[in-house]
Design a protein around this motif. Structure first.
Motif, PDB file in Angstrom:
ATOM      1  N   VAL A 129       9.757  13.511   5.697  1.00 37.01           N
ATOM      2  CA  VAL A 129      10.816  12.412   6.125  1.00 37.01           C
ATOM      3  C   VAL A 129      11.421  11.996   6.973  1.00 37.01           C
ATOM      4  CG1 VAL A 129      13.394  12.037   5.723  1.00 37.01           C
ATOM      5  CG2 VAL A 129      12.191  13.705   3.498  1.00 37.01           C
ATOM      6  N   ALA A 130      11.310  13.087   7.880  1.00 41.54           N
ATOM      7  CA  ALA A 130      11.127  12.722   9.610  1.00 41.54           C
ATOM      8  C   ALA A 130      10.076  11.980  10.375  1.00 41.54           C
ATOM      9  CB  ALA A 130      11.775  14.085  10.728  1.00 41.54           C
ATOM     10  N   LEU A 131       8.710  12.579  10.430  1.00 39.76           N
ATOM     11  CA  LEU A 131       7.614  11.071  10.079  1.00 39.76           C
ATOM     12  C   LEU A 131       7.281   9.327   9.046  1.00 39.76           C
ATOM     13  CD1 LEU A 131       4.409  11.492  11.284  1.00 39.76           C
ATOM     14  CD2 LEU A 131       3.702  11.444   8.746  1.00 39.76           C
ATOM     15  N   ILE A 143       4.245   1.688   0.930  1.00 42.09           N
ATOM     16  CA  ILE A 143       5.671   2.151   0.611  1.00 42.09           C
ATOM     17  C   ILE A 143       4.427   4.191   0.924  1.00 42.09           C
ATOM     18  CG2 ILE A 143       6.312   3.021  -1.127  1.00 42.09           C
ATOM     19  CD1 ILE A 143       7.060   0.733  -1.421  1.00 42.09           C
ATOM     20  N   GLY A 144       6.578   5.258   1.212  1.00 45.46           N
ATOM     21  CA  GLY A 144       6.118   6.604   0.438  1.00 45.46           C
ATOM     22  C   GLY A 144       6.740   7.296   0.049  1.00 45.46           C
ATOM     23  N   GLY A 145       6.360   8.161  -0.724  1.00 42.75           N
ATOM     24  CA  GLY A 145       6.970   8.656  -1.590  1.00 42.75           C
ATOM     25  C   GLY A 145       6.697  10.357  -1.264  1.00 42.75           C
ATOM     26  N   VAL A 189      11.967  12.847  -6.080  1.00 44.68           N
ATOM     27  CA  VAL A 189      11.217  12.444  -4.524  1.00 44.68           C
ATOM     28  C   VAL A 189      12.091  10.665  -4.261  1.00 44.68           C
ATOM     29  CG1 VAL A 189       9.449  10.465  -4.803  1.00 44.68           C
ATOM     30  CG2 VAL A 189       9.095  12.244  -6.465  1.00 44.68           C
ATOM     31  N   VAL A 190      12.189  10.789  -2.858  1.00 42.17           N
ATOM     32  CA  VAL A 190      12.534   9.640  -2.600  1.00 42.17           C
ATOM     33  C   VAL A 190      11.551   8.666  -1.741  1.00 42.17           C
ATOM     34  CG1 VAL A 190      13.684   9.071  -0.203  1.00 42.17           C
ATOM     35  CG2 VAL A 190      14.685  11.375  -1.631  1.00 42.17           C
ATOM     36  N   TYR A 191      11.471   7.486  -2.301  1.00 40.83           N
ATOM     37  CA  TYR A 191      10.376   6.291  -1.000  1.00 40.83           C
ATOM     38  C   TYR A 191      11.343   5.895  -0.638  1.00 40.83           C
ATOM     39  CZ  TYR A 191       7.666   7.455  -6.128  1.00 40.83           C
ATOM     40  OH  TYR A 191       7.671   8.187  -6.798  1.00 40.83           O
ATOM     41  N   PHE A 192      10.362   5.893   0.296  1.00 40.13           N
ATOM     42  CA  PHE A 192      10.308   5.240   1.369  1.00 40.13           C
ATOM     43  C   PHE A 192       9.785   3.593   1.770  1.00 40.13           C
ATOM     44  CE2 PHE A 192      11.743   9.352   2.970  1.00 40.13           C
ATOM     45  CZ  PHE A 192      12.830   9.263   3.081  1.00 40.13           C
ATOM     46  N   GLU A 193      10.045   3.129   2.632  1.00 43.15           N
ATOM     47  CA  GLU A 193       9.475   1.528   2.930  1.00 43.15           C
ATOM     48  C   GLU A 193       9.070   0.816   4.224  1.00 43.15           C
ATOM     49  OE1 GLU A 193      10.902  -1.580   0.496  1.00 43.15           O
ATOM     50  OE2 GLU A 193      13.368  -1.548   1.407  1.00 43.15           O
ATOM     51  N   LYS A 194       8.133   0.143   4.246  1.00 43.74           N
ATOM     52  CA  LYS A 194       7.980  -0.070   5.850  1.00 43.74           C
ATOM     53  C   LYS A 194       8.074  -1.446   5.953  1.00 43.74           C
ATOM     54  CE  LYS A 194       5.135   0.225   9.904  1.00 43.74           C
ATOM     55  NZ  LYS A 194       6.017   0.452  11.180  1.00 43.74           N
ATOM     56  N   PRO A 195       8.352  -2.356   6.185  1.00 45.77           N
ATOM     57  CA  PRO A 195       7.775  -4.166   6.483  1.00 45.77           C
ATOM     58  C   PRO A 195       7.305  -4.365   6.919  1.00 45.77           C
ATOM     59  CG  PRO A 195       9.834  -3.865   7.003  1.00 45.77           C
ATOM     60  CD  PRO A 195       9.967  -2.216   6.695  1.00 45.77           C
ATOM     61  N   VAL A 240       1.236  -1.417  -0.260  1.00 45.22           N
ATOM     62  CA  VAL A 240      -0.136  -0.133  -0.410  1.00 45.22           C
ATOM     63  C   VAL A 240       1.166   1.494   0.278  1.00 45.22           C
ATOM     64  CG1 VAL A 240      -1.865  -1.262   1.429  1.00 45.22           C
ATOM     65  CG2 VAL A 240      -0.289   0.166   3.294  1.00 45.22           C
ATOM     66  N   GLU A 241       0.214   1.664  -0.536  1.00 44.79           N
ATOM     67  CA  GLU A 241       1.297   3.305  -0.395  1.00 44.79           C
ATOM     68  C   GLU A 241       0.444   4.310   0.457  1.00 44.79           C
ATOM     69  OE1 GLU A 241       1.680   5.767  -4.346  1.00 44.79           O
ATOM     70  OE2 GLU A 241       3.007   6.669  -3.849  1.00 44.79           O
ATOM     71  N   THR A 242       0.955   4.976   1.646  1.00 43.33           N
ATOM     72  CA  THR A 242       0.716   6.174   2.171  1.00 43.33           C
ATOM     73  C   THR A 242       1.002   7.452   2.521  1.00 43.33           C
ATOM     74  OG1 THR A 242       2.604   5.990   3.502  1.00 43.33           O
ATOM     75  CG2 THR A 242       0.993   4.386   4.298  1.00 43.33           C
ATOM     76  N   THR A 243       0.046   7.983   2.508  1.00 46.47           N
ATOM     77  CA  THR A 243      -0.194   9.331   2.991  1.00 46.47           C
ATOM     78  C   THR A 243      -0.413  10.698   3.706  1.00 46.47           C
ATOM     79  OG1 THR A 243      -0.890   9.030   0.315  1.00 46.47           O
ATOM     80  CG2 THR A 243      -1.211  11.359   1.232  1.00 46.47           C
ATOM     81  N   VAL A 244      -0.636  11.375   3.727  1.00 44.99           N
ATOM     82  CA  VAL A 244      -0.767  11.759   4.849  1.00 44.99           C
ATOM     83  C   VAL A 244      -0.619  13.472   5.086  1.00 44.99           C
ATOM     84  CG1 VAL A 244       1.245  12.569   6.376  1.00 44.99           C
ATOM     85  CG2 VAL A 244      -0.697  12.665   7.728  1.00 44.99           C
ATOM     86  N   TYR A 245      -2.072  14.119   4.843  1.00 47.95           N
ATOM     87  CA  TYR A 245      -1.628  15.981   4.874  1.00 47.95           C
ATOM     88  C   TYR A 245      -2.747  16.601   5.829  1.00 47.95           C
ATOM     89  CZ  TYR A 245      -0.224  14.655   0.077  1.00 47.95           C
ATOM     90  OH  TYR A 245       0.503  15.149  -1.206  1.00 47.95           O
TER      91      TYR A 245
END
Ligand SMILES: CC(C)(COP(=O)(O)OP(=O)(O)OC[C@H]1O[C@@H](n2cnc3c(N)ncnc32)[C@H](O)[C@@H]1OP(=O)(O)O)[C@@H](O)C(=O)NCCC(=O)NCCS
Length: 164
Positions: free
Chosen positions: A129-131, A118-120, A156-162, A82-87
């Motif tokens: 980035v810190a979050l 995944i967070g882009g 764009v930096v992509y982050f992943e979380k297992p 899944v791709e996560t988003t927060v605003y």
């Protein structure tokens, strides 16, 4: 302040909040504000069970922010990612609300068949980035000049979380 699943009644404020960033920031690569018809169609993809969730933070009738897990890519084998988003609304930034929404989101999908989040993040965005790092995401890739907005290119930096 309450964090709860989003409801249809939240969509007007949610769309205004998001469109603020469409118009004034590189953090989303949408360039044109989403119409309410598009927003209502988008909302149909989320549920109160399953992989794809959307939470809002509200005080009374005022929407302060939202966070969601969305399909990463349409091909079927990607469904466990899944791709996560927060605003957050601009005046709600920096009060740990992003952390509270992400905590609620990961609680919501705990036990669902999700293996990676995944967070882009379009750079620069130190808060995002810190979050992501705080929630156990690690950097998986850095793409240069992946989007063009406001007459320039953005990395764009992509982050992943297992997830279990
Ligand atoms: C990104 C966003 C959701 C973060 O939410 P927030 O409530 O402001 O962040 P929090 O207060 O929960 O802080 C989370 C972490 O980020 C850090 N942080 C927050 N703002 C920061 C900043 N401007 N610079 C550096 N670190 C920052 C906090 O210290 C905290 O880290 P810690 O737990 O190690 O101390 C919020 O800033 C936002 O909505 N920004 C605009 C929209 C956006 O960029 N969305 C993300 C798109 S990828």
């Amino acid at each position: 302040m309450e964090i709860r699943p989003a409801a249809t009644e939240d969509l007007d404020q949610l769309n205004d909040l998001y469109n603020h960033y469409v118009l004034h920031s590189h953090v989303t690569f949408d360039i044109r504000p989403l119409t309410m018809a598009e927003r209502v169609e988008w909302f149909r993809h989320y549920g109160e069970t399953g992989r794809h969730r959307i939470l809002v933070a509200v005080t009374g009738t005022q929407l302060l922010g939202f966070a969601s897990t969305s399909p990463y890519r349409p091909r079927e084998a990607y469904e466990t990612t899944v791709e996560t988003t927060v605003y957050l609304a601009p005046d709600a930034i920096g009060m740990r609300l992003g952390s509270r929404l992400y905590a609620g989101l990961f609680r919501a999908i705990d036990g669902e068949d999700v293996h990676r989040a995944i967070g882009g993040v379009a750079l620069p965005n130190e808060a995002s980035v810190a979050l992501h790092r705080r929630f156990g995401f690690t950097q998986a890739g850095h793409f240069s000049e992946q989007g063009r907005k406001f007459g320039r290119y953005w990395d764009v930096v992509y982050f992943e979380k297992p997830l279990p």
